[in-house]
Write an enzyme that holds these catalytic residues in place. Structure first.
Site, PDB file in Angstrom:
ATOM      1  N   GLU A 144       0.887  -1.157   0.000  1.00  8.48           N
ATOM      2  CA  GLU A 144       0.000   0.000   0.000  1.00  8.48           C
ATOM      3  C   GLU A 144       0.925   1.207   0.000  1.00  8.48           C
ATOM      4  O   GLU A 144       1.163   1.832   1.024  1.00  8.48           O
ATOM      5  CB  GLU A 144      -0.922  -0.037   1.227  1.00  8.48           C
ATOM      6  N   GLU A 153       4.506   8.468  -3.778  1.00  9.68           N
ATOM      7  CA  GLU A 153       5.237   8.016  -2.596  1.00  9.68           C
ATOM      8  C   GLU A 153       6.394   7.084  -2.956  1.00  9.68           C
ATOM      9  O   GLU A 153       6.919   6.376  -2.100  1.00  9.68           O
ATOM     10  CB  GLU A 153       4.285   7.315  -1.626  1.00  9.68           C
TER      11      GLU A 153
END
Length: 683
Positions: A144, A153
């Protein structure tokens, strides 16, 4: 060891670097995190669980031992799901030490310590082998690592490394793939967040500088709750396009690439904005899908699963382009290892090559003005309020001083006939942007820009003139909370000796308002989870509350409430008024009282905002823009963030006068901040 943290200082208008204890930095990181919001996202959790069960079953069906690698484990939730689904062992990687410690505690509390190993490292530092962090490579990769832009990210480099060093060839991946979608639209509302529009000032047309018009704009993504952008505020120029997919079960490349989608324009219009989102397939067959599509893309918007950790993205094209119905268009998306950008071509493309660099600001205006600030400058109604207010107070012999960051007010004052206009612009970049506006409109000598602070200003800087009109929006780039703009009051105090005895101050006063609210969804970012999908994650709740108690739970935090619907449970109440015609007082100013609850519901907190009284009869609001409806519906200013004070626990209110909101607020002149306390009481 101490750490330095930036905090807005309303008394100086600057970002001060304050020495805090070594724990403060990570306490703030935890307090402002989205961990709770993610665990409240049932749609995400259920689909991850379903995808993990399916992946474990596929590996077991091959007769293999199931070894799971969970990158970015957070609370360890996905690893516990994997073990419950039948995995033999899980390696749960979490680089953030406090979170890794919480995950270890959660894993132990749920009885999985013998099956899950929490590794406090970045995944690229994890080793495999008899003496390594992992004894063997994994055959299921669970991650995730996504943000609103999917790859922001560092998902691509992390996947790339994992496939090279941490997982077996042909491994199962949950999610299995991600797909980016985009739609080309025309939208005056959204385009005003990117480009300065011509502004009408008493019959004069103030034009944007050519460099701003030609600029590609800020390179960073604009992430918003796109569901709160009304469909009638944009016109689709093409269909929703599938731009590209990434298969996470195969080796992933972080190399810069471009992809194109070809389509015919659906209507005539101006190509300005690209709306974009993604979804993830949890299984190879695409039967388990978690989508980030906005609510208006659902056949039944009521089934839309709200989430704040993953939103949608708005990308602004480098320049608007006219397109005709039926015209062949090519929408191109490019990415590096951390970001996406879009472009539009109108010629046949057989081979799309990645742009050499992503768009960046060349005019400097996008470095001075944020996207909400662009929207504010382009707000015609707001401009009209300021122009009308200035028109009512200015005289041919007026000597004006403007105190705001990157403001157009001094230009308005010049166009309205003031004798002299000075503007304090301490930022060199902001001065250059305003100079561009002046030059583009042949007003180079209309405003004198002074690169000094208010306390440094002298009569010599003002060419011997006393100030007859001191004005400000007020807007300051360092302001985070509504009352941080009280820096204008401190500026007024600093130049008090330079004011004419009959000087006019605009705005003349500011009033802080409060209203108790029930949030439709925003409450999730602060609500404890307790259990999630049957797992006890309360140690995470305790960790977040401990960090909130460090400071944040006693303070309001900024949120753009136009994106987060709420319902008023009390009438809006003015609680503090700041008289700018007088200097900042030496002593604290206190306000306390009660507001009866008039609405039935669950009170999550209090919204706070400022209203500025420009003249006797002209007021502008940084909060509510319309009266609260009978049902409590609120319409918020989309250009400024409001303050939100969250209650630790919610309280049901009857709305029949049995409960009151009790408040105690103190303005502290030496810090420029407002200390506040709110409670719900029964008479």
């Amino acid at each position: 060891m101490k750490t330095f943290c930036g905090r807005a200082n309303p008394t100086t208008g600057a970002l001060d670097w304050v020495e805090e204890s070594e724990e403060y930095d990570y306490h703030q990181e935890i307090a402002r995190s989205c961990y709770a919001d993610m665990l409240h996202d049932r749609d995400r959790n259920e689909k991850y669980y379903e995808g993990i069960r399916a992946a474990v079953s596929r590996v077991k069906a091959r007769g293999e031992r199931v070894v799971v690698l969970d990158i970015g484990t957070g609370t360890g939730l996905l690893s516990m799901m994997a073990v419950t689904a039948g995995a033999d062992y899980c390696y749960a990687i979490e680089v953030f030490k406090p979170m890794a410690q919480a995950a270890t505690c959660i894993v132990e509390r749920n009885g999985f310590s013998d099956k899950i190993k929490v590794i406090n490292k970045h995944s690229t530092e994890v080793t495999v082998g008899p003496d390594g962090d992992m004894q063997e490579r994994a055959n299921i990769l669970v991650t995730e690592l996504f943000d609103t832009e999917l790859i922001g990210e560092g998902a691509l480099p992390s996947y790339e490394h994992a496939h090279m060093h941490l997982v077996q060839a042909g491994c199962e991946a949950v999610p299995h793939r991600a797909t980016i979608y985009a739609q080309l639209v025309e939208s005056d509302m959204l385009w005003k967040w990117s480009q300065l529009q011509p502004i009408d000032v008493d019959g004069n047309k103030l034009l944007p500088p050519p460099a701003v018009v030609k600029c590609a704009g800020a390179p960073s993504v604009c992430d918003i709750q796109l569901s709160q952008v009304p469909p009638e505020s944009f016109t689709p120029l093409g269909p929703i396009c599938t731009m590209f997919s990434v298969d996470f079960s195969k080796p992933v490349s972080s190399t810069a690439q471009s992809y194109t989608a070809q389509f015919k324009a659906q209507t005539n219009g101006r190509a300005q904005v690209v709306l974009s989102w993604w979804d993830i397939d949890m299984d190879p067959d695409g039967n388990i899908v978690c989508t980030m599509a906005p609510s208006w893309n659902y056949s039944d918007p009521r089934t839309y699963p709200w989430r704040d950790h993953w939103m949608q993205s708005v990308y602004f094209l480098p320049a608007e382009d006219n397109v005709s119905e039926g015209e062949e268009l090519n929408l191109v998306v490019s990415h590096d290892d951390y970001s996406l950008w879009y472009s539009l071509t109108q010629s046949e493309l057989n081979d799309v090559k990645v742009a050499k660099f992503r768009p960046c600001c060349t005019c400097q205006a996008h470095l001075v003005w944020t996207r909400p600030r662009f929207g504010e400058l382009n707000d015609e109604q707001r401009t009209e309020s300021y122009v009308n207010a200035l028109r009512s107070i200015l005289k041919p012999d007026s000597v004006c001083l403007s105190v705001s960051d990157g403001s157009l007010l001094p230009i308005f004052a010049h166009l309205l006939g003031s004798k002299k206009v000075f503007s304090l612009e301490n930022s060199g970049i902001a001065r250059q942007v305003i100079e561009q506006v002046l030059h583009a409109n042949s007003l180079k000598h209309g405003v004198q820009l002074l690169g000094i602070r208010p306390e440094q200003l002298s009569l010599a800087d003002l060419e011997g003139n006393q100030i007859s009109v001191l004005m400000g929006e007020p807007y300051f780039s360092t302001s985070l909370l509504p009352w941080h703009s009280l820096f204008f009051w401190y500026c007024r105090t600093a130049v008090a000796q330079l004011l004419h005895p009959n000087a006019t101050i605009l705005p003349r006063a500011a009033t802080l308002y409060i209203v108790a609210v029930e949030f439709q969804d925003l409450w999730r970012i602060r609500a404890p989870c307790g259990t999630c999908e049957g797992f006890d994650v309360s140690p995470m709740d305790d960790m977040i509350q401990q960090s909130l108690d460090y400071r944040e739970s006693w303070e309001a935090e900024p949120h753009p409430l136009w994106e987060y619907p709420c319902r008023a449970l009390t009438k809006p109440r003015p609680v503090l008024t700041f008289d700018f015609t007088q200097c900042v007082p030496d002593q604290p100013v206190n306000s306390d009282g009660t507001v009866p609850f008039t609405g039935r519901g669950r009170c999550h907190g209090v919204a706070l905002w400022m209203e500025y009284q420009l003249t006797e009869d002209i007021t502008v609001s940084s909060g509510l823009t319309k009266p609260v409806s009978e049902e409590g519906a609120c319409e918020w200013n989309p250009h400024r963030k409001q303050g939100v004070f969250f209650f630790r626990s919610t309280r049901e209110t009857s709305g029949d006068g049995r409960e009151d909101l009790t408040y105690n607020l103190t303005f502290q002149p030496h810090t420029g901040d407002i200390k506040m306390d709110f409670t719900i009481t029964e008479p």
